[in-house]
Write an enzyme that holds these catalytic residues in place. Structure first.
Site, short mmCIF file in Angstrom:
data_model
loop_
_atom_site.label_atom_id
_atom_site.label_comp_id
_atom_site.label_asym_id
_atom_site.label_seq_id
_atom_site.Cartn_x
_atom_site.Cartn_y
_atom_site.Cartn_z
N ARG A 20 -2.73 -1.99 -3.37
CA ARG A 20 -3.99 -1.30 -3.11
C ARG A 20 -4.00 -0.02 -3.93
O ARG A 20 -3.04 0.77 -3.87
CB ARG A 20 -4.08 -0.94 -1.64
CG ARG A 20 -5.31 -0.13 -1.35
CD ARG A 20 -5.19 0.64 -0.08
NE ARG A 20 -6.39 1.45 0.08
CZ ARG A 20 -6.39 2.62 0.70
NH1 ARG A 20 -5.29 3.12 1.21
NH2 ARG A 20 -7.50 3.29 0.80
N GLU A 36 -8.32 -5.91 4.63
CA GLU A 36 -8.20 -5.53 3.22
C GLU A 36 -6.97 -6.16 2.58
O GLU A 36 -6.99 -6.56 1.42
CB GLU A 36 -8.14 -4.01 3.10
CG GLU A 36 -9.47 -3.37 3.46
CD GLU A 36 -9.37 -1.92 3.89
OE1 GLU A 36 -9.63 -1.05 3.06
OE2 GLU A 36 -9.02 -1.66 5.06
N ARG A 39 -13.22 14.62 8.72
CA ARG A 39 -13.96 15.02 7.51
C ARG A 39 -15.42 15.33 7.85
O ARG A 39 -16.00 14.66 8.71
CB ARG A 39 -13.94 13.88 6.47
CG ARG A 39 -12.59 13.73 5.82
CD ARG A 39 -12.56 12.54 4.89
NE ARG A 39 -11.48 11.64 5.26
CZ ARG A 39 -11.34 10.40 4.82
NH1 ARG A 39 -12.21 9.89 3.99
NH2 ARG A 39 -10.33 9.66 5.22
N ASN A 81 0.88 -1.17 0.00
CA ASN A 81 0.00 0.00 0.00
C ASN A 81 0.91 1.22 0.00
O ASN A 81 1.47 1.59 1.04
CB ASN A 81 -0.89 -0.04 1.25
CG ASN A 81 -1.87 1.12 1.29
OD1 ASN A 81 -1.81 2.03 0.46
ND2 ASN A 81 -2.76 1.10 2.25
N HIS A 113 -13.49 2.27 0.25
CA HIS A 113 -13.44 1.16 1.21
C HIS A 113 -14.06 -0.11 0.61
O HIS A 113 -14.53 -0.98 1.33
CB HIS A 113 -14.21 1.45 2.52
CG HIS A 113 -13.67 2.57 3.35
ND1 HIS A 113 -14.49 3.47 4.00
CD2 HIS A 113 -12.40 2.94 3.64
CE1 HIS A 113 -13.75 4.34 4.66
NE2 HIS A 113 -12.46 4.04 4.46
#
Ligand code: AMP
Length: 399
Positions: free
Chosen positions: A91, A385, A241, A7, A180
């Site tokens: 990823r 993941e 956020r 990643n 996601h």
């Protein structure tokens, strides 16, 4: 068969090496501060002590070289040679409309990822540096790219179009993509396995609640809707956020506060959400702790966070005309019994009955935290993941 999962960020690179025979993790680690002086490699080999190396790593090519050095190191290594790595999986945040599944990296795939730089300017260029760095260090080793957006590509137009002039979709591909996806896909499959039912027979709302947070309505084994949009800013209230706000606030604030586009973007992505309301932290643990000590702003931030999540779960239950499974995952979803209780106790009308004792238990495996009478199963499923990336890489590289 050994698969390395990478990643790559702009100044960091995380990795995990899997033995796909039993899906065990042989080693994991991260390179931080790439491009700065004193970059740090932290390497955690299974069954051996952690190793750390501080040196100058100016680019991703050197970062991948250092990872390989660690993996084959006489003391900290887990491989006898680099040739034992059969494939590498990456990823990738944004796959646009082009990628509906994971794919083997080819020159055409690289060109397409490049075309998507506009949609994910902070992420996709960094991922590309990771792919090129593997090419440079391990020529000929197959690479696979796994996209955060791919699983949500099944969304119908009714979910993914914004009601703005259609020319903007045609010209710039402005639409909802969702993120996601790897996590929503992994946990929904894990839930179906746990319940011993075909995924296609279930209506699920999966809540990936971490620093970033999104939920998805999954029906017939596919995403019907998800809360993040063209970027990961839309939807739930998050750590830093804002999630959904009236879009007219943007020009209004720019005008009143004389802010630039970059400044307002940074405000909504990095200085909003729970952090802005609590005035304290974006970290749920700190907000919960302050709330338990009577901090009114922390309580307001928590309540606003829960309120938005309840509204989305209700909306998705309506969108699917029912719900069989409510699922929590990621840092907050897996660990915060307080958040799960606050959410579930407020939506009992859906047929959700939480078992408080099961909810309070701390376990690292998939589990049911609802009462036997609860019509809707409430599950906590640890996300993984990296494992899904490793599985896709293995499948595609073995073809
Ligand atoms: P993630 O982005 O999935 O790594 O999740 C990070 C978030 O998980 C942070 O906001 C943490 O505060 C939160 N988190 C981790 N452990 C706990 C916990 N025990 N209780 C509440 N929140 C937690």
């Amino acid at each position: 068969m050994k698969v390395l999962v990478i990643n790559a960020g702009s100044s960091s690179l995380k990795y995990q090496l899997y033995n796909m025979t039993d899906e065990s993790v042989l080693a994991s680690g991260r390179v931080e501060r790439i491009g700065m002086d004193s970059s740090i490699v932290t390497h955690e080999p299974a069954g051996k002590p952690e190793a750390r190396d501080v040196s100058e790593i100016l680019d991703h090519v050197t970062a991948v070289k250092r990872v390989i050095d660690m993996l084959i190191h006489p003391a900290h290594g887990v491989l006898s040679s680099m040739d034992e790595i059969d494939a590498v999986g990456h990823r990738i945040v944004h796959g646009g409309e082009a990628f509906k599944h994971s794919v083997i990296v080819t020159p055409e795939v690289k060109a397409e990822i490049k075309r998507l730089f506009d949609l994910a300017p902070l992420h996709n260029p960094a991922h590309m540096m990771g792919i090129n760095a593997v090419d440079a260090n391990m020529p000929g080793v197959p690479q696979v790219v796994v996209f955060d957006t791919a699983f949500h590509q099944t969304m119908p137009e009714t979910s993914y179009l914004y009601p703005i002039p259609k020319v903007l979709y045609r010209r710039h591909k402005i639409r909802r993509y969702g993120f996601h996806g790897t996590s929503h896909s992994y946990v929904s499959e894990a839930a179906a396995r746990y319940l011993n039912k075909p995924l296609e027979s279930l209506k699920l709302v999966t809540c990936h609640i971490g620093n970033g947070a999104s939920c998805a309505a999954i029906m017939d084994g596919k995403t019907l809707d998800t809360s993040m949009g063209m970027t990961p800013l839309e939807g739930l209230r998050m750590g830093t956020r804002s999630g959904d706000i009236d879009p007219a606030i943007v020009p209004f604030v720019m005008n009143k506060e004389e802010l630039t586009l970059n400044e307002v973007n940074s405000m909504l992505n990095k200085h909003s959400g729970m952090q802005a309301i609590s005035g304290l932290s974006s970290d749920m643990r700190e907000v919960e702790e302050a709330m338990s000590e009577g901090d009114a702003n922390a309580k307001l931030a928590f309540d606003m966070y829960v309120y938005r999540l309840k509204k989305y779960i209700g909306a998705y239950a309506a969108a699917m005309n029912g719900i069989d499974v409510l699922l929590f995952t990621a840092g907050v979803g897996e660990n915060s019994a307080t958040l799960r209780k606050a959410v579930c106790d407020g939506i009992t009308f859906l047929g959700i009955e939480l078992d408080d004792a099961l909810n309070a238990e701390r376990k690292k495996t998939a589990r049911d935290i609802s009462t036997p009478d609860s019509r809707v199963k409430v599950l906590v499923v640890p996300t993984n993941e990296e494992l899904l990336i490793a599985r896709d890489t293995y499948k595609l590289a073995m073809k």
